[in-house]
Design an enzyme around this catalytic site. Structure first.
Site, PDB file in Angstrom:
ATOM      1  N   HIS A 113       0.811  -1.217   0.000  1.00 35.70           N
ATOM      2  CA  HIS A 113       0.000   0.000   0.000  1.00 35.70           C
ATOM      3  C   HIS A 113       0.846   1.269   0.000  1.00 35.70           C
ATOM      4  O   HIS A 113       0.303   2.355  -0.217  1.00 35.70           O
ATOM      5  CB  HIS A 113      -0.930   0.005   1.217  1.00 35.70           C
ATOM      6  N   ASP A 128       3.108   9.583  -1.357  1.00 36.33           N
ATOM      7  CA  ASP A 128       1.984   8.767  -0.917  1.00 36.33           C
ATOM      8  C   ASP A 128       1.790   7.607  -1.883  1.00 36.33           C
ATOM      9  O   ASP A 128       1.907   7.799  -3.107  1.00 36.33           O
ATOM     10  CB  ASP A 128       0.696   9.603  -0.871  1.00 36.33           C
TER      11      ASP A 128
END
Length: 462
Positions: A158, A366
Site C-alpha cells: 500500500h 503517498d
C-alpha cells in the site's frame, strides 16, 4: 471457488450490525471479498500479552471470519514501532534522514513474521488463495513456503516503493527483496512504484525481467503488476447523503460564514507534508492580503504512532507553525488556520468535504491517497469544489484534472490556492466531471477483483 485468506498487520473485526459503518473503504472491500470467497482475515488484535502463546481468537460476524493473535510488548516495540514504522515506513517514503537502523528492530520484525506464519498456517487449506498486505509482512510469503505452503500467495504493497539508490541503504536489503520473490503475485499502487521495484531487481539482483513483466527466480515465475486502489464509491456517496453528513455540512458552512473554506484531512504523519502545507498557506496569506480574510484552512489531523519520536516532533512542529501563522494574520473575528487533532466518522467527513470550496491534498510522497478521491466523490456536481493535489501522490496519475502542485514549493501551492479560489464555475464543473468518472470507475471493488482474479488465474490483467 477457492477460499481467500487475508493476512494483514491489523484486522478490522466487523461488528454484529455488519461490516460497514465506521470502517474504512479498504475494510469494506476486503470484507466483501471474504464473504464472496468464504474466507478468513488473520492478523494482530492490537492487544498485548505478557507471553506469546499463538492463541487464535476466532470470531464470525456478518458472514466474515476473523482470526487474531496478541503480541508481546517487545514484539510491538521492535516489529511495529521499530522496523515497520521507524525503518521501512520512512525509507519507503523517501525520508532516509528519519530512517533508523537497529539490529533489534530487524530481529523483532523477523520474529513476528515467523509468529504470523506459524499462527496462520493451520488455517490454510490446500486450495486457498493467500493475500498478504503491506510492508509489515514482506517476508511472510517466504516463511510460509519454508513451512510447506504451496498455495498461490499474493502481496499488495500500500506504500510507495523507493528507488534502488535509497533501498540499498537498508541493511540486508537483498534478503528482504529475495524473500518477496516467493510470492506468486506482487501488487503495487502505481506503475512508478512497480518500475522502481523492477529496476532494483535488475540492478541489484542481476535478474532479467521477462517481456510480460514477470520475474523468474528459483523455479518460480513471479508476476509484478500495478493495481491502483480506489474508494467504495457507492458506499461513500450514500454516506455523503446521510443526515449526519448534511448536519456536518451545514455546521461547517455556518461556522465559515461567507468565507471560502479549504480542507485537509490527513493522518498526522511527516509523509503528508502538513508542515509544508501550513507554510504554503501562510505564503498565500502574505502574498494576497486582499483575499486573506476571506479564506480559512481547516486541517483535520488525527494523531498516529504516538510512541515514535518523529511523530511527536511533527505534532509539536505543526502546533508551532499554526500558532505562528495565526498570530501573524488573525484578528478578533477571524483565525486563518483551524487545526484539529481528532478523527471524525466518514459520513461527517463527507459533509465537511462537500462544504469545502477547496480540497488540499499535498503529501510529499503517498502510495495512493484516498482522501483526494473522497473529496471528489463528496462534491455537489452543480457547484463542485476544486482539488489541489500533490504530484507525488499516487492518485495524481489518475487525477490529472486536479490542480497538480509540487508540495515542496510554497509558491507553487500558494498560486494554486489563488487559482482555485478564482476558478469559474464552468471550469470547476468540467474538471470535477472528469475526476468523478475516474473515481467512480477506478473503485475499490475493481481493485480487489483485479488482484484476486490475477492471483487466482495466474494470468496478467491488462
Amino acid at each position: 471457488m477457492s477460499r481467500l485468506i487475508v493476512v494483514s498487520n491489523r484486522v478490522s473485526v466487523p461488528n454484529s450490525q455488519g461490516a460497514a459503518g465506521a470502517q474504512g473503504g479498504l475494510a469494506v472491500a476486503l470484507n466483501a471479498a471474504l464473504r464472496e470467497h468464504r474466507g478468513i482475515w488473520f492478523g494482530w488484535s492490537g492487544q498485548e500479552t505478557e507471553e506469546f502463546t499463538g492463541h487464535l481468537d476466532m470470531q464470525r460476524n456478518d458472514d466474515v471470519t476473523t482470526a487474531t493473535i496478541d503480541l508481546e510488548p517487545q514484539d510491538i516495540d521492535e516489529y511495529y514501532n521499530g522496523y515497520a514504522n521507524r525503518t521501512l515506513w520512512p525509507l519507503f517514503h523517501y525520508r532516509i534522514d528519519l530512517t533508523e537502523y537497529d539490529r533489534s528492530f530487524g530481529e523483532g520484525y523477523q520474529r513476528v513474521n515467523n509468529r504470523f506464519a506459524d499462527s496462520v498456517l493451520p488455517l490454510i487449506e490446500p486450495d486457498d488463495l493467500v493475500w498478504v498486505h503491506d510492508y509489515h509482512l514482506l517476508p511472510l510469503g517466504s516463511l510460509l513456503r519454508a513451512k510447506g505452503v504451496t498455495n498461490r500467495i499474493g502481496l499488495f504493497l500500500h506504500t510507495p516503493w523507493p528507488p534502488a539508490r535509497l533501498l540499498v541503504s537498508l541493511p540486508n536489503h537483498e534478503q528482504l527483496v529475495t524473500s518477496m520473490l516467493q510470492y506468486d503475485l506482487i501488487g503495487f499502487q502505481t506503475h512508478e512504484w512497480l518500475e522502481s521495484f523492477l529496476h532494483y531487481i535488475e540492478k541489484e539482483l542481476g535478474l532479467t525481467i521477462n517481456p510480460d513483466g514477470s520475474i523468474d527466480y528459483e523455479g518460480r515465475n513471479v508476476q509484478a503488476q500495478a493495481f491502483p486502489i480506489g474508494i467504495d464509491f457507492d458506499e461513500f456517496v450514500e454516506g455523503a447523503q446521510s443526515a449526519a453528513a448534511r448536519e456536518a455540512h451545514d455546521r461547517l458552512r455556518a461556522s465559515a460564514g461567507d468565507r471560502k473554506m479549504l480542507i485537509g484531512v490527513d493522518r498526522l504523519d511527516y509523509s503528508k507534508g502538513l508542515g509544508e502545507r501550513f507554510d504554503s498557506f501562510g505564503r498565500f496569506l502574505t502574498d494576497n492580503p486582499e483575499m486573506a480574510k476571506d479564506v480559512v484552512l481547516l486541517q483535520i489531523a488525527p494523531p498516529s504512532r504516538e510512541l515514535v519520536a518523529s511523530y511527536q516532533q511533527i505534532r509539536h512542529d505543526l502546533e508551532r507553525k499554526a500558532g505562528h501563522i495565526n498570530g501573524a494574520h488573525a484578528d478578533v473575528a477571524w483565525v486563518p488556520i483551524r487545526y484539529v487533532n481528532r478523527g471524525y466518522p466518514r459520513d461527517e467527513l463527507a459533509g465537511f468535504y462537500r462544504a469545502a470550496d477547496i480540497g488540499i491534498v499535498t503529501p510529499l510522497r503517498d502510495g495512493m491517497n484516498l482522501v483526494a478521491k473522497e473529496y471528489v466523490a463528496a462534491q455537489d456536481p452543480d457547484n463542485p469544489g476544486v482539488l489541489i493535489l500533490s504530484q507525488f501522490a499516487g492518485a495524481a496519475l489518475q487525477m490529472a484534472d486536479a490542480l497538480l502542485v509540487n508540495p515542496h514549493s510554497a509558491e507553487d501551492v500558494s498560486e494554486a490556492i489563488k487559482r482555485a479560489l478564482a476558478m469559474p464555475l464552468a471550469e470547476r464543473k468540467r474538471r470535477h466531471k472528469a475526476l468523478l468518472k475516474s473515481v467512480r470507475e477506478e473503485n475499490v471493488a475493481r481493485w480487489r477483483e483485479d488482484f484476486v482474479n490475477a492471483l487466482y488465474s495466474k494470468e496478467k490483467v491488462a
